[in-house]
Design an enzyme around this catalytic site. Structure first.
Site: not given
Length: 412
Positions: A142, A144, A355, A379
């Site tokens: 999806l 770009e 630590g 997402e």
């Protein structure tokens, strides 16, 4: 069962999944190479029946159980573990014990869910069956370079090339499982200038002529790459759903998986919290144990409270999705936002309480510290989730009738 408590059978199933991940999946994950698809791990997820649970009620196969022949610790999954809530319990449990296994499972689901939900019979037979078995790696393409969270701004061009054929030209970027996936769910613009209404979803095999990819060296250890489309031919047989209706395919998939991204985050937070409890209970400091210091005890209490709050919101959003409630976009956004931000806080606090040892390469918290950052971006970044939430709130307010009594203006 409510969204706010798990019954004993469900709790036992989650514990079983954690054991399975620790004993069967972690050894495979440790043999994998960062930034590369771990195919033996994906195949194991399929053999154990875990990938089947991503597509319960969709496509073919028998969802709802782990394969007992391959999983000595697994048994039939209890009722109430299917659908979005079941996916959340699965992802949280795997993330607690083996983030690599969880991520491999989630990426397979994200890439193949559009095929399960919108694919033709031929598409499901050719690609969904091997994806569920772990024999074919899927990817969701999806994002770009210029359209990450703004999915409506997609620029990958699908130019007409006949009555029912297009040529894809452009780029995709930050695609998980690229460039090693076997097939991609690709979102391209078929109608210029139409915004979200001009996007079509295509199933594109990785060996399609003109499609190339390169890996990206990212902070997260799972594979991410870029894809280049140089006149890649796709036809009507490759369309998922309907032409110009691909935005719906994308949003339906994201809405299903967003609450479970929160579950992934909760699993990591839970692992960091338990590691912190163990460390502070045994670490000698200032004449006692680290846990005896009020500042430490209060920090641990805050970590635990935030983790539980995130878990409850994730479960509530998933249950709402399973019930088909209309406000799932808002609930899913809230769950992802709270859970991913919480996990970042909890892991960071755990590193501080451990630590310098937590900064050593190979330490659990060093690993979680790298893993926990990305979910706040992918997402839909946290800022996008806030935008969705506000938009839904104001839309609901505008749609609701104003039944308040008019207030009497004060006299002057």
């Amino acid at each position: 069962m409510t969204a706010f408590s798990l019954n004993p059978e469900q709790s036992a199933w989650c514990a079983e999944l954690r054991t399975l991940a620790d004993e069967r999946l972690r050894p495979l994950a440790e043999k994998g190479e960062p930034g590369r698809v771990n195919r033996p791990l994906v195949e194991a997820l399929g053999q154990l029946g875990l990938l089947d649970r991503l597509f319960a009620g969709e496509g073919q196969g028998e969802p709802g159980k782990l394969s007992a022949s391959h999983a000595p610790h697994a048994s039939h999954a209890p009722r109430g573990t299917s659908g979005a809530l079941g996916l959340c319990l699965l992802r949280e449990s795997l993330a607690y014990a083996c983030t690599e296994a969880e991520t491999a499972l989630a990426l397979q689901g994200l890439g193949a869910h559009p095929v399960a939900a919108y694919g033709s019979v031929r598409q499901r037979e050719q690609w969904l069956a091997p994806a569920r078995a772990g024999n074919a790696v899927a990817a969701f393409a999806l994002s770009e370079p210029g359209a990450g969270s703004d999915a409506a701004a997609l620029a990958l061009s699908a130019a007409p090339d006949g009555p029912s054929s297009w040529r894809l030209t452009g780029e995709k970027c930050w695609i998980s499982n690229a460039p090693e996936a076997d097939f991609y769910t690709v979102f391209a613009r078929t109608t210029p200038g139409a915004g979200a209404r001009g996007v079509t979803a295509f199933l594109v095999p990785a060996d399609r002529a003109g499609l190339t990819g390169t890996p990206l060296d990212m902070l997260s250890p799972h594979p991410i790459g870029a894809l280049a489309f140089d006149g890649v031919t796709v036809t009507g047989d490759d369309v998922l759903g309907e032409p110009d209706r691909g935005f719906r395919v994308a949003m339906t998939t994201l809405n299903r998986f967003r609450p479970s991204v929160g579950a992934f985050a909760v699993g990591m937070a839970g692992a960091a919290l338990d590691a912190t409890l163990a460390h502070t209970a045994q670490r000698d400091a200032f004449g006692g144990k680290l846990k005896d210091l009020q500042a430490v005890a209060h920090q641990v209490a805050e970590m635990a409270t935030r983790t539980e709050a995130a878990r409850l919101m994730v479960h509530a959003a998933a249950a709402a999705y399973d019930r088909g409630e209309p406000d799932i976009a808002q609930r899913a956004a809230m769950a992802k936002l709270l859970a991913t931000e919480t996990a970042q806080y909890v892991v960071d606090a755990a590193v501080q309480l451990h630590g310098a040892r937590a900064l050593q390469r190979g330490h659990l918290l060093e690993h979680l510290y790298r893993e926990v950052r990305a979910p706040r971006i992918y997402e839909g970044a946290s800022e996008v989730q806030r935008t969705i939430i506000a938009k839904e709130l104001y839309a609901a307010r505008s749609a609701a009738p104003d039944t308040r009594e008019p207030r009497e203006e004060p006299s002057v």
